[in-house]
Design an enzyme around this catalytic site. Structure first.
Site, PDB file in Angstrom:
ATOM      1  N   HIS A 101       0.721  -1.054  -0.052  1.00  0.00           N
ATOM      2  CA  HIS A 101      -0.121   0.157   0.139  1.00  0.00           C
ATOM      3  C   HIS A 101       0.949   1.151   0.118  1.00  0.00           C
ATOM      4  CE1 HIS A 101      -3.931   1.719   1.351  1.00  0.00           C
ATOM      5  NE2 HIS A 101      -3.273   2.733   1.044  1.00  0.00           N
ATOM      6  N   HIS A 149       1.237   4.921  -2.407  1.00  0.00           N
ATOM      7  CA  HIS A 149       0.682   5.841  -3.741  1.00  0.00           C
ATOM      8  C   HIS A 149       1.600   6.438  -4.127  1.00  0.00           C
ATOM      9  CE1 HIS A 149      -3.713   5.872  -2.237  1.00  0.00           C
ATOM     10  NE2 HIS A 149      -2.994   5.477  -1.158  1.00  0.00           N
ATOM     11  N   ASP A 186      -6.055   3.070  -9.086  1.00  0.00           N
ATOM     12  CA  ASP A 186      -7.084   3.472  -7.786  1.00  0.00           C
ATOM     13  C   ASP A 186      -8.064   4.402  -8.468  1.00  0.00           C
ATOM     14  OD1 ASP A 186      -7.757   3.345  -5.132  1.00  0.00           O
ATOM     15  OD2 ASP A 186      -6.760   5.363  -4.699  1.00  0.00           O
ATOM     16  N   GLY A 201     -10.222   7.799  -1.505  1.00  0.00           N
ATOM     17  CA  GLY A 201     -11.157   9.280  -1.588  1.00  0.00           C
ATOM     18  C   GLY A 201     -11.681   9.182  -0.222  1.00  0.00           C
ATOM     19  N   HIS A 212      -9.610   1.051   0.018  1.00  0.00           N
ATOM     20  CA  HIS A 212      -9.312   1.967   1.306  1.00  0.00           C
ATOM     21  C   HIS A 212     -11.021   1.703   2.218  1.00  0.00           C
ATOM     22  CE1 HIS A 212      -6.255   3.766  -1.291  1.00  0.00           C
ATOM     23  NE2 HIS A 212      -5.678   4.339  -0.012  1.00  0.00           N
ATOM     24  N   GLU A 258     -11.000   4.296   7.291  1.00  0.00           N
ATOM     25  CA  GLU A 258      -9.824   5.190   7.575  1.00  0.00           C
ATOM     26  C   GLU A 258     -10.741   6.420   8.298  1.00  0.00           C
ATOM     27  OE1 GLU A 258      -8.066   6.258   4.183  1.00  0.00           O
ATOM     28  OE2 GLU A 258      -6.222   7.243   5.063  1.00  0.00           O
ATOM     29  N   ASP A 311       1.840   3.798   2.854  1.00  0.00           N
ATOM     30  CA  ASP A 311       0.619   4.782   2.262  1.00  0.00           C
ATOM     31  C   ASP A 311       1.195   5.901   1.425  1.00  0.00           C
ATOM     32  OD1 ASP A 311      -1.632   5.326   1.820  1.00  0.00           O
ATOM     33  OD2 ASP A 311      -2.116   6.223   3.872  1.00  0.00           O
TER      34      ASP A 311
HETATM   35 ZN   LIG Z   1      -3.858   4.835   0.624  1.00  0.00          ZN
END
Ligand SMILES: [Zn+2]
Length: 344
Positions: free
Chosen positions: A21, A23, A146, A178, A205, A208, A286
């Site tokens: 994970h 980005h 994504d 998002g 995701h 979160e 992340d």
């Molecule tokens: Zn993420």
């Protein structure tokens, strides 16, 4: 002789790792932003201000929304396909330094669409850079496309079309990120079914910024094979049981959750609760460059804050290898490599 605790950093440094994970845009370090800004008129100064401001704030954001704005600023600096290629090259080199052997990098195709750039041109540049870097550094890269869940159904569908198109260039999965509240899982079951039908893995995701119900929906309505974060799962014992029984891996990213204000301190993360409840936990970074961390640092912090042993740290790496979207033979090879290095 050194005691075990002081040996842990060198143990962590040499442990072969798997990142599931991360980005691409969130992994652009300040020095790469400077590199990117060299040929851009008028932006250099703004970038400099942005970087120094973030550093002054110790990579903390007032809210999750504020972080998303900061993320948007970085993505605007990625103007051309060659910018994405450079970002990918530098990320692969950084992963190699941390002994990451395999990474599934999240490519925000949704953000590329939002910027009205060509997903094809941008992704081909990034994929080419990853292939070139693999030959040089040995870091294997696969991609997760994504979509931005709060941009609506048409947008999410378009990201899926691109993901399907680039399966032959290493795209293994499709996912959504998002704002969970504005783009709840219940909107997307058909699109996720189509993704699975086309041979893609699916991730989401969840949990979160929203509660455990968002995680349950991602599993039950979307068939998500892994959950990004899953932070709030601990609030619902029934959901914990579901995650354990179905062996749905959580892609845990503690420093990210601190930086976006979801938890106060690393040591407040429910990671040890997840492990003792028998959940499949993986440790991830992340948006490491935006949070002043790295995958290696997540392992160091987990060892420091939770007193994890070598065995637990090794298990986290093995969990990630098994939870990856590699073929079974490749997963086994990765696990063997991790076990061998851990036992040296
Ligand atoms: Zn993420």
């Amino acid at each position: 002789m050194l005691d075990r605790e002081s040996e842990l950093p060198s143990f962590i440094a040499r442990l072969p790792k798997v990142e599931l994970h991360v980005h691409l845009e969130g992994a652009v370090r300040p020095e790469t932003l400077w590199e990117l800004s060299q040929n851009k008129s008028g932006l250099t100064q703004k970038v400099g201000e942005w970087i120094s401001e973030r550093r002054a704030q110790r990579y903390r954001y007032g809210s999750f929304g504020e972080f998303l704005v900061a993320f948007g600023i970085v993505t605007l600096l990625l103007e051309k396909p060659q910018d994405y290629a450079l970002a990918t090259t530098r990320l692969s080199e950084w992963l190699a330094e941390q002994k990451v052997k395999y990474a599934e990098i999240i490519f925000s195709a949704g953000v590329v669409l939002w910027k009205k750039q060509s997903v094809g041109a941008v992704f081909e540049a990034a994929a080419g850079a990853a292939e070139e870097a693999e030959a040089r550094t040995g870091v294997r890269v696969r991609w997760i496309f994504d979509a931005v869940r709060h941009f609506g159904l048409d947008h999410v569908r378009e990201v899926l079309r691109w993901a399907v198109r680039y399966r032959s260039r290493g795209v293994v999965a499709f996912g959504i990120g998002g704002n969970e509240e504005r783009g709840p899982a219940r909107l997307f079951p058909d699109i996720f079914r189509a993704a699975r039908d086309q041979g893609l893995h699916v991730v989401a995701h969840a949990g979160e910024a929203c509660g455990p119900e968002s995680i349950r929906d991602a599993v039950e309505l979307l068939g998500a094979e892994r959950i990004g974060h899953g932070l709030t799962a601990y609030r619902d014992p029934h959901l914990m049981a579901l995650l354990r029984e179905r062996r749905i891996p959580l892609e845990v990213c503690p420093t990210s959750n601190v930086a976006t204000g979801l938890i106060a301190r690393f040591e407040d993360h429910p990671l040890p609760k997840f492990l003792s409840a028998g959940l499949v936990v993986t440790l991830n970074s992340d948006d490491p460059a935006m949070f002043g961390t790295s995958l290696e640092n997540e392992f160091l912090e987990a060892a420091r804050c939770f007193g994890f042993s070598r065995e637990t740290l090794t298990d986290l790496c093995l969990n990630a290898a098994r939870a990856s979207f590699l073929g079974e033979d490749e997963k086994q090879k990765l696990c063997d490599e991790i076990t061998r290095a851990a036992n040296l």
